[in-house]
Design a protein around this motif. Sequence first.
Motif, mmCIF file in Angstrom:
data_model
loop_
_atom_site.group_PDB
_atom_site.id
_atom_site.type_symbol
_atom_site.label_atom_id
_atom_site.label_comp_id
_atom_site.label_asym_id
_atom_site.label_seq_id
_atom_site.Cartn_x
_atom_site.Cartn_y
_atom_site.Cartn_z
ATOM 1 N N TYR A 1 0.813 -1.219 0.000
ATOM 2 C CA TYR A 1 0.000 0.000 0.000
ATOM 3 C C TYR A 1 0.843 1.265 0.000
ATOM 4 O O TYR A 1 0.379 2.321 -0.440
ATOM 5 C CB TYR A 1 -0.964 -0.001 1.183
ATOM 6 C CG TYR A 1 -2.208 -0.816 0.914
ATOM 7 C CD1 TYR A 1 -3.211 -0.331 0.091
ATOM 8 C CD2 TYR A 1 -2.363 -2.084 1.470
ATOM 9 C CE1 TYR A 1 -4.346 -1.087 -0.176
ATOM 10 C CE2 TYR A 1 -3.491 -2.839 1.210
ATOM 11 C CZ TYR A 1 -4.479 -2.333 0.384
ATOM 12 O OH TYR A 1 -5.602 -3.085 0.125
ATOM 13 N N MET B 1 -3.530 2.004 8.431
ATOM 14 C CA MET B 1 -2.951 3.118 7.676
ATOM 15 C C MET B 1 -2.150 4.081 8.545
ATOM 16 O O MET B 1 -0.982 4.339 8.273
ATOM 17 C CB MET B 1 -4.058 3.887 6.959
ATOM 18 C CG MET B 1 -4.781 3.090 5.902
ATOM 19 S SD MET B 1 -6.050 4.110 5.112
ATOM 20 C CE MET B 1 -6.878 2.865 4.136
ATOM 21 N N THR C 1 -8.211 -3.371 5.359
ATOM 22 C CA THR C 1 -7.524 -2.092 5.540
ATOM 23 C C THR C 1 -8.337 -1.236 6.504
ATOM 24 O O THR C 1 -9.564 -1.141 6.380
ATOM 25 C CB THR C 1 -7.334 -1.349 4.206
ATOM 26 O OG1 THR C 1 -8.608 -1.064 3.629
ATOM 27 C CG2 THR C 1 -6.529 -2.195 3.226
#
Length: 202
Positions: free
Chosen positions: A41, A117, A134
């Motif tokens: 990512y 994240m 996620t």
Amino acid sequence: MSPPSAAAATDPRKEFWNALRSRHPRLREALAADARVTAHYRGEREQFRSRLDLALQCVRLAVVSDAFLAQSCYRLKARLQALGVPLLPRLAHRLAMALGQVSIGDPVVVRPGVYVMHGQIVVDGLVEIHEGVTIAPFVTIGLKAGNAQGATIERDVSIGTGAKVIGPVRIGAGATIGANAVVSGDVPAGATVAGVPARPLR
């Protein structure tokens, strides 16, 4: 005096925790999968050539990403608890909260390969998070009052910034939860939900 029966000697609470902790992934397996998905990512190299390369990449990701560092502390906590180590799991939990504002409770099972994240997340209760999920910042995956059963988040789910997933709900594989949505019911696989309360987008 007769000896206590086997049933009386059994501690249901201890059996519950032992069974739960046996479901946690091994530390190296979990860190490797988390490192791969985090590097993916971030647009970085996600294939590791050796164990040493993996270790170096984990260290690098921990330096550049407070979320990965906090997630690694959670992984360490879960593994130490599974091994029955006292005190150190609490320290690892506190470090995760201090370094990345990530608070993942003891009953939570997080499968390998989950991407956090930026931290600032809270997950607690009997929650299971599958691979490929996620989680954006300011997400809460929590409980309804009086019920310790939390959510099951199936594989490849995306949870947007500020979303809340509350209670014993199932989020189907590949679903997307929009930013600031409040989810208190099941979400079908592949669906996108948004709003307060969250509803499917047409």
